[in-house]
Write a protein that holds these residues in place. Sequence first.
Motif, mmCIF file in Angstrom:
data_model
loop_
_atom_site.group_PDB
_atom_site.id
_atom_site.type_symbol
_atom_site.label_atom_id
_atom_site.label_comp_id
_atom_site.label_asym_id
_atom_site.label_seq_id
_atom_site.Cartn_x
_atom_site.Cartn_y
_atom_site.Cartn_z
ATOM 1 N N ARG A 1 0.841 -1.189 0.000
ATOM 2 C CA ARG A 1 0.000 0.000 0.000
ATOM 3 C C ARG A 1 0.876 1.239 0.000
ATOM 4 N N VAL A 2 0.333 2.319 -0.560
ATOM 5 C CA VAL A 2 1.103 3.547 -0.750
ATOM 6 C C VAL A 2 0.307 4.733 -0.233
ATOM 7 N N ARG A 3 0.958 5.535 0.608
ATOM 8 C CA ARG A 3 0.401 6.807 1.070
ATOM 9 C C ARG A 3 1.158 7.939 0.387
ATOM 10 N N THR A 4 0.442 8.906 -0.183
ATOM 11 C CA THR A 4 1.045 9.981 -0.967
ATOM 12 C C THR A 4 1.055 11.288 -0.183
ATOM 13 N N PHE A 5 2.197 11.994 -0.235
ATOM 14 C CA PHE A 5 2.369 13.267 0.470
ATOM 15 C C PHE A 5 2.924 14.307 -0.502
ATOM 16 N N TRP A 6 2.790 15.570 -0.136
ATOM 17 C CA TRP A 6 3.451 16.635 -0.884
ATOM 18 C C TRP A 6 3.713 17.817 0.039
ATOM 19 N N LEU A 7 4.623 18.682 -0.416
ATOM 20 C CA LEU A 7 4.975 19.886 0.333
ATOM 21 C C LEU A 7 4.460 21.088 -0.429
ATOM 22 N N THR A 8 3.686 21.932 0.239
ATOM 23 C CA THR A 8 3.083 23.082 -0.430
ATOM 24 C C THR A 8 4.138 24.066 -0.895
ATOM 25 N N ALA A 9 3.819 24.796 -1.971
ATOM 26 C CA ALA A 9 4.737 25.804 -2.499
ATOM 27 C C ALA A 9 4.629 27.120 -1.750
ATOM 28 N N SER A 10 3.607 27.282 -0.942
ATOM 29 C CA SER A 10 3.412 28.520 -0.191
ATOM 30 C C SER A 10 4.376 28.581 0.986
ATOM 31 N N GLU A 11 4.518 29.750 1.541
ATOM 32 C CA GLU A 11 5.353 29.956 2.727
ATOM 33 C C GLU A 11 4.476 30.327 3.911
ATOM 34 N N PRO A 12 4.686 29.711 5.071
ATOM 35 C CA PRO A 12 5.633 28.610 5.276
ATOM 36 C C PRO A 12 5.132 27.310 4.652
ATOM 37 N N ALA A 13 6.069 26.519 4.148
ATOM 38 C CA ALA A 13 5.718 25.266 3.498
ATOM 39 C C ALA A 13 5.109 24.292 4.509
ATOM 40 N N GLN A 14 4.056 23.608 4.083
ATOM 41 C CA GLN A 14 3.352 22.677 4.958
ATOM 42 C C GLN A 14 3.250 21.306 4.294
ATOM 43 N N PRO A 15 3.524 20.224 5.019
ATOM 44 C CA PRO A 15 3.318 18.891 4.445
ATOM 45 C C PRO A 15 1.825 18.566 4.402
ATOM 46 N N MET A 16 1.410 17.941 3.312
ATOM 47 C CA MET A 16 0.023 17.535 3.132
ATOM 48 C C MET A 16 -0.009 16.065 2.737
ATOM 49 N N MET A 17 -1.156 15.430 2.949
ATOM 50 C CA MET A 17 -1.307 14.021 2.609
ATOM 51 C C MET A 17 -2.558 13.814 1.773
ATOM 52 N N ALA A 18 -2.451 13.002 0.738
ATOM 53 C CA ALA A 18 -3.592 12.706 -0.117
ATOM 54 C C ALA A 18 -4.642 11.922 0.658
ATOM 55 N N ALA A 19 -5.897 12.193 0.339
ATOM 56 C CA ALA A 19 -6.991 11.488 1.002
ATOM 57 C C ALA A 19 -7.124 10.050 0.519
ATOM 58 N N THR A 20 -6.544 9.749 -0.637
ATOM 59 C CA THR A 20 -6.700 8.441 -1.257
ATOM 60 C C THR A 20 -5.470 7.574 -1.036
ATOM 61 N N GLU A 21 -5.682 6.336 -0.660
ATOM 62 C CA GLU A 21 -4.608 5.366 -0.473
ATOM 63 C C GLU A 21 -4.565 4.433 -1.678
ATOM 64 N N THR A 22 -3.344 4.073 -2.092
ATOM 65 C CA THR A 22 -3.154 3.206 -3.252
ATOM 66 C C THR A 22 -2.761 1.803 -2.790
ATOM 67 N N PHE A 23 -3.380 0.784 -3.396
ATOM 68 C CA PHE A 23 -3.043 -0.609 -3.130
ATOM 69 C C PHE A 23 -2.490 -1.213 -4.421
ATOM 70 N N ILE A 24 -1.317 -1.830 -4.344
ATOM 71 C CA ILE A 24 -0.653 -2.389 -5.521
ATOM 72 C C ILE A 24 -0.450 -3.883 -5.323
ATOM 73 N N ASP A 25 -0.835 -4.661 -6.323
ATOM 74 C CA ASP A 25 -0.578 -6.090 -6.343
ATOM 75 C C ASP A 25 0.053 -6.423 -7.697
ATOM 76 N N LEU A 26 1.351 -6.713 -7.695
ATOM 77 C CA LEU A 26 2.091 -6.928 -8.933
ATOM 78 C C LEU A 26 1.788 -8.267 -9.585
ATOM 79 N N SER A 27 0.972 -9.092 -8.952
ATOM 80 C CA SER A 27 0.669 -10.412 -9.496
ATOM 81 C C SER A 27 -0.395 -10.371 -10.585
ATOM 82 N N GLY A 28 -1.138 -9.290 -10.692
ATOM 83 C CA GLY A 28 -2.140 -9.233 -11.753
ATOM 84 C C GLY A 28 -3.317 -8.367 -11.411
ATOM 85 N N ASP A 29 -4.447 -8.665 -12.044
ATOM 86 C CA ASP A 29 -5.655 -7.860 -11.894
ATOM 87 C C ASP A 29 -6.113 -7.804 -10.446
#
Length: 323
Positions: A123-151
Amino acid sequence: MRLLDHVAQCAAPFTVLRESGEIVRLAGPSDYAQQVARCPLRYVLSDEVLRACIELAYSEGAGLAACLDLIHFPAEEMWVEWNAAAFREQLDHMRPSFPSAVREDCRLHGVLVSSDARGRSGRVRTFWLTASEPAQPMMAATETFIDLSGDVPVAPPETLLDGGSVAVRDSLNSQIDSLLRCASFRLDDSWQRYYAAGARTADARAEVLERSLGTVAFITPVLVALFLLIGLRSEIIQAPISRDRVNAKRLRLGKRPLLSHIEVSCPVLALEARREISGMPAALRTAPRLHHVRGHIVRREDAVYWRRAHWRGHLRLGSVQSR
């Protein structure tokens, strides 16, 4: 500071104010601060490696999709971050006609990845740092699930706000579609309740759906490409960066220590990029016309090799300028 330090040092809970005046606490960076701080493997990608991953993921053909059986998550828990501007620029270059939902108000992207012991799903949680000052870390509301075995069994995108795990498909590119079939996306429980209560109209639900999926879906193929490159016998360099010396000073000043990490770079990719910009040809090989070939993977049974970007052809026979 790196995005990983901003997230690790985030202590304030993420709250929003409803129109009714109610304050609602939602999942945010502070909920994952300790997990990032304890993460045993942290990568910071150079722009050249990032662009190579995007080219590998979004190029035409079945190169990456055909190697899914050889790809594994590098660790059971890891952090990866990169330059957001380089990500947007290269993605727009590879998919100019594709509607971009990648955020333009951020300077750094990062993901926190957790996988099973086999290294084939996670599973993957996504974050980013805002371009505004002061910069603030943010987190995406959506979580990603990856299974490399197929569909992955998923529900239609419209069920995202109802708590479903949904799919994203790309009918224009068979390789990207194959990669996206390994991923599903689901709203965090707190965000799902918040959006379900607030997005009442069809337009509001459509906007939430586009932003929630657009923020994370573009990253999935790039991560898969990175996992492959890390496992290849390639020219990628992993340089450990220690923060011990600077942290000694920070501690004396009463500041929180910074986290050690690994900087991932590739001097050969950087050299090829400079040659392409300056017009200097790399090695010439017999071909009808001089043209540039992007970096790509070559598979020989169970062995995979990275063929770096290069030039082919003879200038005396003409030059292909479009690439």
